[in-house]
Design a protein around this motif. Structure first.
Motif, PDB file in Angstrom:
ATOM      1  N   UNK A  91     -20.058  26.517  18.732  1.00 42.95           N
ATOM      2  CA  UNK A  91     -18.873  26.115  17.952  1.00 42.95           C
ATOM      3  C   UNK A  91     -18.146  27.335  17.394  1.00 42.95           C
ATOM      4  N   UNK A  94     -14.768  32.602  18.889  1.00 45.56           N
ATOM      5  CA  UNK A  94     -14.495  34.012  18.578  1.00 45.56           C
ATOM      6  C   UNK A  94     -15.750  34.892  18.761  1.00 45.56           C
ATOM      7  N   UNK A  97     -15.943  35.679  22.491  1.00 43.68           N
ATOM      8  CA  UNK A  97     -14.695  35.908  23.223  1.00 43.68           C
ATOM      9  C   UNK A  97     -14.800  37.058  24.231  1.00 43.68           C
TER      10      UNK A  97
ATOM     11  N   UNK B  26     -16.690  36.641  10.318  1.00 42.69           N
ATOM     12  CA  UNK B  26     -16.113  36.032  11.521  1.00 42.69           C
ATOM     13  C   UNK B  26     -15.283  37.051  12.307  1.00 42.69           C
ATOM     14  N   UNK B  30     -18.031  39.110  14.127  1.00 45.80           N
ATOM     15  CA  UNK B  30     -18.165  38.129  15.216  1.00 45.80           C
ATOM     16  C   UNK B  30     -19.439  37.313  15.134  1.00 45.80           C
ATOM     17  N   UNK B  31     -19.907  37.036  13.934  1.00 44.19           N
ATOM     18  CA  UNK B  31     -21.144  36.258  13.771  1.00 44.19           C
ATOM     19  C   UNK B  31     -20.821  34.765  13.965  1.00 44.19           C
ATOM     20  N   UNK B  32     -21.642  34.045  14.743  1.00 48.11           N
ATOM     21  CA  UNK B  32     -21.369  32.609  14.932  1.00 48.11           C
ATOM     22  C   UNK B  32     -21.260  31.878  13.587  1.00 48.11           C
ATOM     23  N   UNK B  33     -20.439  30.849  13.603  1.00 50.29           N
ATOM     24  CA  UNK B  33     -20.054  30.191  12.360  1.00 50.29           C
ATOM     25  C   UNK B  33     -21.238  29.671  11.537  1.00 50.29           C
ATOM     26  N   UNK B  34     -22.206  29.058  12.209  1.00 55.35           N
ATOM     27  CA  UNK B  34     -23.315  28.483  11.443  1.00 55.35           C
ATOM     28  C   UNK B  34     -24.092  29.587  10.717  1.00 55.35           C
ATOM     29  N   UNK B  36     -22.796  32.562   9.880  1.00 57.33           N
ATOM     30  CA  UNK B  36     -21.898  33.105   8.854  1.00 57.33           C
ATOM     31  C   UNK B  36     -21.958  32.232   7.602  1.00 57.33           C
ATOM     32  N   UNK B 100     -13.749  28.403  14.200  1.00 57.20           N
ATOM     33  CA  UNK B 100     -14.602  28.463  15.389  1.00 57.20           C
ATOM     34  C   UNK B 100     -13.921  28.036  16.671  1.00 57.20           C
ATOM     35  N   UNK B 101     -12.683  27.525  16.574  1.00 53.10           N
ATOM     36  CA  UNK B 101     -12.071  26.939  17.773  1.00 53.10           C
ATOM     37  C   UNK B 101     -11.135  27.896  18.507  1.00 53.10           C
ATOM     38  N   UNK B 102     -11.082  29.143  18.080  1.00 50.61           N
ATOM     39  CA  UNK B 102     -10.186  30.084  18.756  1.00 50.61           C
ATOM     40  C   UNK B 102     -10.734  31.509  18.639  1.00 50.61           C
ATOM     41  N   UNK B 103      -9.948  32.468  19.130  1.00 51.89           N
ATOM     42  CA  UNK B 103     -10.429  33.858  19.113  1.00 51.89           C
ATOM     43  C   UNK B 103     -10.282  34.491  17.721  1.00 51.89           C
ATOM     44  N   UNK B 104     -10.779  35.717  17.612  1.00 51.25           N
ATOM     45  CA  UNK B 104     -10.828  36.385  16.297  1.00 51.25           C
ATOM     46  C   UNK B 104      -9.448  36.503  15.664  1.00 51.25           C
ATOM     47  N   UNK B 105      -8.465  36.848  16.491  1.00 50.71           N
ATOM     48  CA  UNK B 105      -7.100  37.038  15.999  1.00 50.71           C
ATOM     49  C   UNK B 105      -6.608  35.758  15.334  1.00 50.71           C
TER      50      UNK B 105
END
Lengths: 366, 152
Positions: A91, A94, A97, B26, B30-34, B36, B100-105
């Protein structure tokens, strides 16, 4: 047997962690005597669920029955593909990516999910892959012991090895052999026949260690440091500067910068074990940039791998073509090479499966 | 009543701090959301929000659900432990929906937007302290005076 059990456990973990309900049920329904041959699961939006079993494609029904025809197979929806993609990314798109841009995500257990969709460019650079349409889950299998006999040919003395280049066309198991060589070099041999060496792996494509959140999922030996996702030329410099390795392992040489970095490592007295795509030593020598590495004062041992009629052969030679092999030569083939029989048929078959290209590669190495 | 208003402002200010930390985890690392969420929850500065973020992280990992869904589940359950008003929760209800649904930017933009929302809520809370807080304090003083007069 142990490796097969591990694979099935890995499959269960993947199914429960990532797969949407319908796909999970279908894959779980596959008979266990078929599951052990499962190499890939291919999930395509709007198309039937497919599995690759020992190189052969089969469609999979909702109940897990393997079919030759796609009509009764489980049809996958776009929503399921998207849901699977998000779960594979935990989930957190990013966080993955960089891997997504390279076309795959490494999963826990060293398994790999290949991704297809619409590529988004920013200038000449791939910025993202959107609208994911296909996902190919490839099961990782480390074939421990497959390089045992090759390794004997690469030992210079109890504490040193020869600079070695492994050459083969794609799909002949270079990476599998390299991974096992790394483990053996790092671990050493019993009875003090070979003392393990400090080994550094530059894992540019995350294929050797298959690191997941920084933890190598494959056994590369107790003296191995892994630099994951780093370019070979930069990685060699970083490792030389910081980790004082005795051996550096790199996969798929190709660029001029790789050759410069390898020369730098040799100047520092570090041994190199590397692989490259080539149909033979002469083919490699003709390569611009890296070809010079196979000249005098370059690599000392060349391991040639190949496959013919689905069977694997191996040959260890010196850079001037002299045979360096104590391996059985009783199975000479018509092209003058001999097959390596000594690491057992089961391992050969497994290594062959691991390449996932076994059925497709029948190129003549000469 | 007056202290409740101050607590509300503190809780919102804390959430803005957490958001900055989350942004670093994030967009920077770039740590996964859960993970983070769990990391943020473990930080001592997270105060009243600590349990909410920790629980969100755990639920995301165990139930394989997205951040928006986990946030809704957890805040619904723990709403009473945070001194916010119903109007605040309405603004915060979509927090996590786009995470979590898109890139870092893009995540940076999402987090910036969330920060703006929170700053707006914090401003409102500060104004409420000024207006309602003074009113509650004056009411308290007057009530006290009235009681004293009655006793006399």
């Amino acid at each position: 047997m142990g490796q097969q059990n591990n694979r099935i456990e890995g499959l269960d973990m993947l199914l429960s962690t990532y797969f949407p309900d319908r796909i999970r049920k279908a894959v779980k329904g596959i008979r266990s005597d078929y599951t052990k041959y499962l190499e890939e699961i291919r999930i395509r939006s709007g198309l039937p669920l497919m599995g690759v079993f020992s190189g052969c494609d089969y469609f999979i029904s909702q109940e897990g029955v393997l079919l030759h025809s796609h009509e009764s197979a489980l049809n996958i929806t776009a929503k399921e593909v998207n849901s699977l993609f998000l779960l594979l990314c935990e989930q957190s798109i990013y966080a993955y990516q960089d891997e997504i841009i390279r076309g795959f995500i490494t999963l826990k257990g060293g398994h790999r999910a290949g991704i297809c969709g619409t590529v988004v460019y920013e200038g000449n650079r791939i910025k993202a892959i959107k609208d994911i349409s296909s996902i190919n889950i490839r099961f990782s299998r480390q074939v421990e012991g497959c390089a045992q006999d090759i390794f004997q040919q690469l030992i210079r003395n109890r504490q040193d090895i020869y600079n070695t280049l492994i050459l083969s066309p794609p799909g002949c198991g270079k990476t599998t052999i390299l991974r096992d060589l790394c483990r053996l070099i790092s671990q050493g041999l019993d009875n003090n026949r070979f003392k393990g060496l400090r080994t550094a792996v530059i894992d540019e494509r995350s294929e050797l260690a298959a690191s997941f959140r920084g933890v190598p999922q494959n056994d590369l030996g107790p003296r191995t440091d892994v630099l994951d996702g780093c370019r070979k030329s930069q990685g060699i410099e970083i490792m030389l500067r910081g980790m004082a390795p005795q051996v550096i392992i790199v996969d798929e040489l190709g660029a001029k910068e790789d050759a410069d970095a390898i020369q730098m490592a040799w100047n520092a007295g570090v041994r190199i074990i590397a692989t490259a795509h080539a149909f033979g030593l002469e083919d490699f020598k003709r390569r611009l940039g890296v070809g010079q590495l196979a000249a005098k004062d370059g690599f000392e041992r060349i391991v040639l791998l190949g496959m013919e009629n689905g069977k694997r052969w191996t040959r260890v030679i010196s850079v001037n073509g002299d045979e360096h092999s104590g391996m059985a030569k009783d199975y000479w083939m018509s092209d003058g090479f001999f097959r390596m029989r000594s690491y057992g048929n089961e391992n050969v078959i497994q290594a062959c499966r691991e390449t996932a290209c076994a059925g497709k590669t029948h190129r003549n190495p000469t | 009543m007056s202290s409740r208003l101050a607590e509300r402002q503190r809780a919102l200010a804390k959430l803005i701090e957490i958001l900055l930390n989350l942004r670093n985890q994030i967009c920077g690392l770039g740590i996964p959301l859960f993970l983070a969420f769990e990391n943020v929850g473990k930080e001592p500065i997270s105060g009243v929000w600590s349990d909410i973020f920790t629980e969100c992280g755990v639920i995301m990992q165990q139930q394989h659900i997205d951040a928006g869904e986990a946030w809704k589940m957890v805040t619904r359950k723990n709403r009473d432990s945070i001194p916010l008003e119903e109007s605040d929760w309405q603004v915060l209800s979509d927090f996590g929906e786009m995470l979590g649904k898109s890139d870092r930017e893009n995540q940076e933009s999402v987090l910036d937007l969330e920060k703006e929302n929170l700053e707006m809520l914090e401003r409102r809370a500060a104004e409420a302290i000024k207006t309602k807080g003074r009113l509650y304090r004056n009411l308290g003083i007057l009530s006290g005076a009235a009681v004293v007069i009655l006793f006399l």
